[in-house]
Design a protein around this motif. Sequence first.
Motif, PDB file in Angstrom:
ATOM      1  N   ARG A 145       6.761 -15.649 -10.214  1.00  0.00           N
ATOM      2  CA  ARG A 145       7.492 -16.910 -10.185  1.00  0.00           C
ATOM      3  C   ARG A 145       6.984 -17.813 -11.298  1.00  0.00           C
ATOM      4  O   ARG A 145       5.811 -17.750 -11.678  1.00  0.00           O
ATOM      5  CB  ARG A 145       7.319 -17.601  -8.835  1.00  0.00           C
ATOM      6  CG  ARG A 145       7.851 -16.828  -7.644  1.00  0.00           C
ATOM      7  CD  ARG A 145       7.716 -17.648  -6.379  1.00  0.00           C
ATOM      8  NE  ARG A 145       6.345 -18.123  -6.185  1.00  0.00           N
ATOM      9  CZ  ARG A 145       5.991 -19.042  -5.300  1.00  0.00           C
ATOM     10  NH1 ARG A 145       6.913 -19.619  -4.538  1.00  0.00           N
ATOM     11  NH2 ARG A 145       4.718 -19.407  -5.187  1.00  0.00           N
ATOM     12  N   ALA A 146       7.879 -18.643 -11.797  1.00  0.00           N
ATOM     13  CA  ALA A 146       7.504 -19.538 -12.887  1.00  0.00           C
ATOM     14  C   ALA A 146       6.307 -20.401 -12.498  1.00  0.00           C
ATOM     15  O   ALA A 146       5.369 -20.572 -13.289  1.00  0.00           O
ATOM     16  CB  ALA A 146       8.702 -20.404 -13.281  1.00  0.00           C
ATOM     17  N   GLN A 147       6.323 -20.930 -11.275  1.00  0.00           N
ATOM     18  CA  GLN A 147       5.234 -21.791 -10.847  1.00  0.00           C
ATOM     19  C   GLN A 147       3.918 -21.033 -10.768  1.00  0.00           C
ATOM     20  O   GLN A 147       2.850 -21.568 -11.064  1.00  0.00           O
ATOM     21  CB  GLN A 147       5.557 -22.434  -9.498  1.00  0.00           C
ATOM     22  CG  GLN A 147       4.536 -23.459  -9.043  1.00  0.00           C
ATOM     23  CD  GLN A 147       4.282 -24.526 -10.101  1.00  0.00           C
ATOM     24  OE1 GLN A 147       5.223 -25.111 -10.644  1.00  0.00           O
ATOM     25  NE2 GLN A 147       3.019 -24.782 -10.419  1.00  0.00           N
ATOM     26  N   ASP A 148       3.986 -19.748 -10.374  1.00  0.00           N
ATOM     27  CA  ASP A 148       2.763 -18.944 -10.306  1.00  0.00           C
ATOM     28  C   ASP A 148       2.148 -18.757 -11.695  1.00  0.00           C
ATOM     29  O   ASP A 148       0.925 -18.861 -11.858  1.00  0.00           O
ATOM     30  CB  ASP A 148       3.067 -17.573  -9.697  1.00  0.00           C
ATOM     31  CG  ASP A 148       3.415 -17.656  -8.216  1.00  0.00           C
ATOM     32  OD1 ASP A 148       3.030 -18.653  -7.589  1.00  0.00           O
ATOM     33  OD2 ASP A 148       4.074 -16.731  -7.714  1.00  0.00           O
ATOM     34  N   LEU A 149       2.994 -18.463 -12.692  1.00  0.00           N
ATOM     35  CA  LEU A 149       2.469 -18.290 -14.046  1.00  0.00           C
ATOM     36  C   LEU A 149       1.921 -19.605 -14.595  1.00  0.00           C
ATOM     37  O   LEU A 149       0.879 -19.625 -15.258  1.00  0.00           O
ATOM     38  CB  LEU A 149       3.564 -17.753 -14.969  1.00  0.00           C
ATOM     39  CG  LEU A 149       4.097 -16.346 -14.663  1.00  0.00           C
ATOM     40  CD1 LEU A 149       5.077 -15.912 -15.748  1.00  0.00           C
ATOM     41  CD2 LEU A 149       2.969 -15.345 -14.529  1.00  0.00           C
ATOM     42  N   ARG A 150       2.623 -20.705 -14.300  1.00  0.00           N
ATOM     43  CA  ARG A 150       2.121 -22.006 -14.762  1.00  0.00           C
ATOM     44  C   ARG A 150       0.784 -22.332 -14.093  1.00  0.00           C
ATOM     45  O   ARG A 150      -0.138 -22.843 -14.743  1.00  0.00           O
ATOM     46  CB  ARG A 150       3.143 -23.100 -14.474  1.00  0.00           C
ATOM     47  CG  ARG A 150       4.191 -23.268 -15.560  1.00  0.00           C
ATOM     48  CD  ARG A 150       4.956 -24.559 -15.407  1.00  0.00           C
ATOM     49  NE  ARG A 150       5.812 -24.493 -14.235  1.00  0.00           N
ATOM     50  CZ  ARG A 150       7.095 -24.180 -14.267  1.00  0.00           C
ATOM     51  NH1 ARG A 150       7.684 -23.899 -15.412  1.00  0.00           N
ATOM     52  NH2 ARG A 150       7.817 -24.148 -13.163  1.00  0.00           N
ATOM     53  N   VAL A 190       0.149  -9.232 -10.583  1.00  0.00           N
ATOM     54  CA  VAL A 190       1.102  -9.278 -11.696  1.00  0.00           C
ATOM     55  C   VAL A 190       0.933 -10.571 -12.484  1.00  0.00           C
ATOM     56  O   VAL A 190       0.861 -10.554 -13.725  1.00  0.00           O
ATOM     57  CB  VAL A 190       2.548  -9.150 -11.178  1.00  0.00           C
ATOM     58  CG1 VAL A 190       3.539  -9.404 -12.305  1.00  0.00           C
ATOM     59  CG2 VAL A 190       2.786  -7.774 -10.584  1.00  0.00           C
ATOM     60  N   ARG A 191       0.864 -11.704 -11.794  1.00  0.00           N
ATOM     61  CA  ARG A 191       0.804 -12.974 -12.525  1.00  0.00           C
ATOM     62  C   ARG A 191      -0.467 -13.086 -13.351  1.00  0.00           C
ATOM     63  O   ARG A 191      -0.457 -13.585 -14.470  1.00  0.00           O
ATOM     64  CB  ARG A 191       0.942 -14.152 -11.559  1.00  0.00           C
ATOM     65  CG  ARG A 191      -0.262 -14.430 -10.685  1.00  0.00           C
ATOM     66  CD  ARG A 191       0.003 -15.640  -9.809  1.00  0.00           C
ATOM     67  NE  ARG A 191      -1.199 -16.110  -9.140  1.00  0.00           N
ATOM     68  CZ  ARG A 191      -1.225 -17.163  -8.340  1.00  0.00           C
ATOM     69  NH1 ARG A 191      -0.122 -17.855  -8.122  1.00  0.00           N
ATOM     70  NH2 ARG A 191      -2.344 -17.538  -7.762  1.00  0.00           N
ATOM     71  N   ARG A 192      -1.588 -12.592 -12.799  1.00  0.00           N
ATOM     72  CA  ARG A 192      -2.845 -12.631 -13.554  1.00  0.00           C
ATOM     73  C   ARG A 192      -2.781 -11.689 -14.753  1.00  0.00           C
ATOM     74  O   ARG A 192      -3.239 -12.029 -15.856  1.00  0.00           O
ATOM     75  CB  ARG A 192      -4.004 -12.254 -12.638  1.00  0.00           C
ATOM     76  CG  ARG A 192      -5.377 -12.220 -13.319  1.00  0.00           C
ATOM     77  CD  ARG A 192      -5.813 -13.601 -13.808  1.00  0.00           C
ATOM     78  NE  ARG A 192      -7.127 -13.548 -14.438  1.00  0.00           N
ATOM     79  CZ  ARG A 192      -8.275 -13.706 -13.785  1.00  0.00           C
ATOM     80  NH1 ARG A 192      -8.269 -13.922 -12.470  1.00  0.00           N
ATOM     81  NH2 ARG A 192      -9.413 -13.673 -14.421  1.00  0.00           N
ATOM     82  N   ALA A 193      -2.200 -10.514 -14.553  1.00  0.00           N
ATOM     83  CA  ALA A 193      -2.089  -9.549 -15.650  1.00  0.00           C
ATOM     84  C   ALA A 193      -1.228 -10.100 -16.785  1.00  0.00           C
ATOM     85  O   ALA A 193      -1.542  -9.910 -17.967  1.00  0.00           O
ATOM     86  CB  ALA A 193      -1.521  -8.237 -15.134  1.00  0.00           C
ATOM     87  N   VAL A 194      -0.142 -10.789 -16.430  1.00  0.00           N
ATOM     88  CA  VAL A 194       0.739 -11.360 -17.449  1.00  0.00           C
ATOM     89  C   VAL A 194      -0.004 -12.407 -18.272  1.00  0.00           C
ATOM     90  O   VAL A 194       0.049 -12.401 -19.508  1.00  0.00           O
ATOM     91  CB  VAL A 194       1.993 -11.969 -16.799  1.00  0.00           C
ATOM     92  CG1 VAL A 194       2.782 -12.810 -17.805  1.00  0.00           C
ATOM     93  CG2 VAL A 194       2.889 -10.876 -16.223  1.00  0.00           C
TER      94      VAL A 194
END
Length: 268
Positions: free
Chosen positions: A126-131, A88-92
């Motif tokens: 999570r915010a940290q994951d996206l950052r 999910v985080r990579r796709a975003v």
Amino acid sequence: MERPHPGVVVLPERAGEWRVRALAAVLATDGVLSHTSALTVWGVAPALPQVHVSIRAGRRAPVLQAVTTHRVQRLDRAAWEPYPVTSVRRAVVDTWGSAHGRPTEPRLVELARAAVIETLRDGRARAQDLRSEADVRPALPGRRTLIRLIAAVEDGSQSELELWGVQHVLRGPGMPEFVQQHPVRLRSGTVRLDAAVLRLKVAVQLDGAAFHGSAEARERDTRRDVALAACGWVVLRFSYRRLTTDPAGCRREILAVCAAREALLRAR
């Protein structure tokens, strides 16, 4: 049988289904679903006509109809039957980069922003994951805007309307300090206020038409506002139209109510 891509056959009656086309693209490229297609698999975005897959950078990207193939240095792979798909985080973040690399496609920018807000709001990212994902890609298009959006959602904004209201109304000149998503326990359960001046017990609710347009929703809001009033809160509600067409007027009303509450406190 139909052959949408070399080495792949599908039943003619199912050839137009998005899930079938997505699986065919994965089989034809030996890649993983990514970008907006991965968001579709994760239930974050609607299915778009173009299917996106990612493959390792050292491979040749095949030219396939209605398929965009991305060559990437880091191939992120998660399992979601029957597809391999990016996380999910990579796709975003992939979708964000594609959207902001194409300034002529505002709909894709809206989709990318909604994906950030929704996945952070419901805990799928999570915010940290996206950052962290953005940190390893310093050349990501729109990277600074993404970091600002992540921070705004962390602060409590849970929709585009709240983001707009915070920026253009609540943070205007002379405005008091607001706490976003402040919990208040009522007899019917705990509610969260979009923004609250805690010392004065002034709450500001930002009402989007999609969530507050029905008679049932308005009745629910009225009951909740009465319960909050019984606990000493003053609730100010502003519609989407009012917020976006008269932000200065909204600020004046908030400041007037806060000034009146200040006077009441001093008079006690």
